[in-house]
Design a protein around this motif. Structure first.
Motif, PDB file in Angstrom:
ATOM      1  N   ARG A 173       0.833  -1.210   0.000  1.00  0.00           N
ATOM      2  CA  ARG A 173       0.000   0.000   0.000  1.00  0.00           C
ATOM      3  C   ARG A 173       0.864   1.255   0.000  1.00  0.00           C
ATOM      4  O   ARG A 173       0.527   2.240  -0.662  1.00  0.00           O
ATOM      5  CB  ARG A 173      -0.913  -0.011   1.235  1.00  0.00           C
ATOM      6  N   ALA A 195       1.968   1.910  -3.477  1.00  0.00           N
ATOM      7  CA  ALA A 195       0.861   2.405  -4.308  1.00  0.00           C
ATOM      8  C   ALA A 195       0.587   3.880  -4.031  1.00  0.00           C
ATOM      9  O   ALA A 195       0.331   4.664  -4.958  1.00  0.00           O
ATOM     10  CB  ALA A 195      -0.398   1.577  -4.043  1.00  0.00           C
ATOM     11  N   ILE A 196       0.654   4.262  -2.767  1.00  0.00           N
ATOM     12  CA  ILE A 196       0.440   5.670  -2.403  1.00  0.00           C
ATOM     13  C   ILE A 196       1.544   6.541  -2.984  1.00  0.00           C
ATOM     14  O   ILE A 196       1.290   7.626  -3.515  1.00  0.00           O
ATOM     15  CB  ILE A 196       0.368   5.818  -0.871  1.00  0.00           C
ATOM     16  N   GLN A 197       2.776   6.055  -2.909  1.00  0.00           N
ATOM     17  CA  GLN A 197       3.901   6.821  -3.457  1.00  0.00           C
ATOM     18  C   GLN A 197       3.774   6.953  -4.966  1.00  0.00           C
ATOM     19  O   GLN A 197       4.082   8.015  -5.536  1.00  0.00           O
ATOM     20  CB  GLN A 197       5.218   6.145  -3.091  1.00  0.00           C
ATOM     21  N   GLN A 222       1.042   7.099  -6.585  1.00  0.00           N
ATOM     22  CA  GLN A 222      -0.004   8.101  -6.812  1.00  0.00           C
ATOM     23  C   GLN A 222       0.530   9.514  -6.590  1.00  0.00           C
ATOM     24  O   GLN A 222       0.161  10.461  -7.290  1.00  0.00           O
ATOM     25  CB  GLN A 222      -1.182   7.831  -5.871  1.00  0.00           C
ATOM     26  N   LEU A 223       1.421   9.663  -5.640  1.00  0.00           N
ATOM     27  CA  LEU A 223       1.940  10.979  -5.274  1.00  0.00           C
ATOM     28  C   LEU A 223       2.991  11.496  -6.248  1.00  0.00           C
ATOM     29  O   LEU A 223       3.054  12.709  -6.507  1.00  0.00           O
ATOM     30  CB  LEU A 223       2.528  10.939  -3.867  1.00  0.00           C
ATOM     31  N   ILE A 232      -3.574  13.448   0.442  1.00  0.00           N
ATOM     32  CA  ILE A 232      -3.244  12.058   0.082  1.00  0.00           C
ATOM     33  C   ILE A 232      -2.203  11.499   1.039  1.00  0.00           C
ATOM     34  O   ILE A 232      -2.294  10.342   1.481  1.00  0.00           O
ATOM     35  CB  ILE A 232      -2.747  11.997  -1.376  1.00  0.00           C
TER      36      ILE A 232
END
Length: 223
Positions: free
Chosen positions: A71, A74-76, A78-79, A110
């Protein structure tokens, strides 16, 4: 376990200087006093129970750790493009400041949401860590006392109060040996419903306040 802080030690020394002309301790008695220090956190993290739990946790909570890492990636992902776009936009000669603020707010949101999500995923891991440390600290006082008695130490202080000390005043290894003897291993997984001591104390205080508030409510009488 008695902990003497720097301010308390200063007060003792100040009091001693006042009474020194009237009362002088015999030299033999003074020579029997021995001071040592213990770095509590260093002893805890180097204990066998702590180190074993650290290794076991990687296996027992492998699913949560892998989920958190997936996760996080995935967040990175997106960022990254949002951050790149923001940096590019703000370098423009006539950058739209309102648009930049919106972009920055989106990135921060985010990041915050991601941090909260990761904390939730890793909550069982953090609870296990707290559970192990609490078991160790429950035995730490006894370990320090045993080590002090074994080496003839009459006063144990923390490193924060020390400006200089010879190696002979270091009680870490002796305390660590005692702690490993008292607690060779710790339970890794806390029982259902277990909470760290600080949270238990908060709950008890809240419950006591609620009971007290209820007791202070005036009794109602029927007509």
């Amino acid at each position: 376990m008695n902990i003497v802080t720097k301010s308390a030690l200063g007060a003792v020394l100040a009091a001693a200087s006042v009474v020194a002309p009237a009362v002088v301790a015999p030299a033999a008695a003074q020579s029997n006093e021995r001071v040592a220090f213990v770095n509590v956190q260093a002893v805890v993290v180097n204990s066998t129970a702590y180190q074993t739990a650290q290794t076991q946790r990687q296996t027992t909570y492998a699913a949560q750790l892998q989920q958190a890492e997936t996760r996080r990636a995935a967040i990175q992902a997106q960022l990254d493009p949002l951050i790149t776009a923001f940096n590019t936009a703000r370098q423009q000669p006539n950058a739209d400041q309102a648009a930049l603020q919106q972009q920055a707010a989106q990135i921060q949101q985010i990041q915050q949401n991601g941090q909260n999500e990761l904390q939730q995923i890793l909550a069982p891991v953090a609870l296990s860590q707290a559970y192990v440390e609490e078991q160790i600290r429950e035995q730490l006082g006894t370990a320090i006392q045993n080590a002090a008695r074994a080496q003839g130490v009459t006063l144990v202080i923390s490193p924060e109060t020390i400006l200089h000390a010879e190696a002979s005043h270091n009680l870490n290894e002796a305390t660590l040996a005692q702690l490993n003897s008292l607690l060779p291993s710790a339970q890794l997984v806390p029982p259902d419903g277990w909470l760290p001591a600080e949270m238990r104390a908060q709950q008890e205080a809240a419950a006591a306040a609620q009971v007290q508030a209820g007791a202070q409510q005036p009794a109602t009488t029927g007509r």
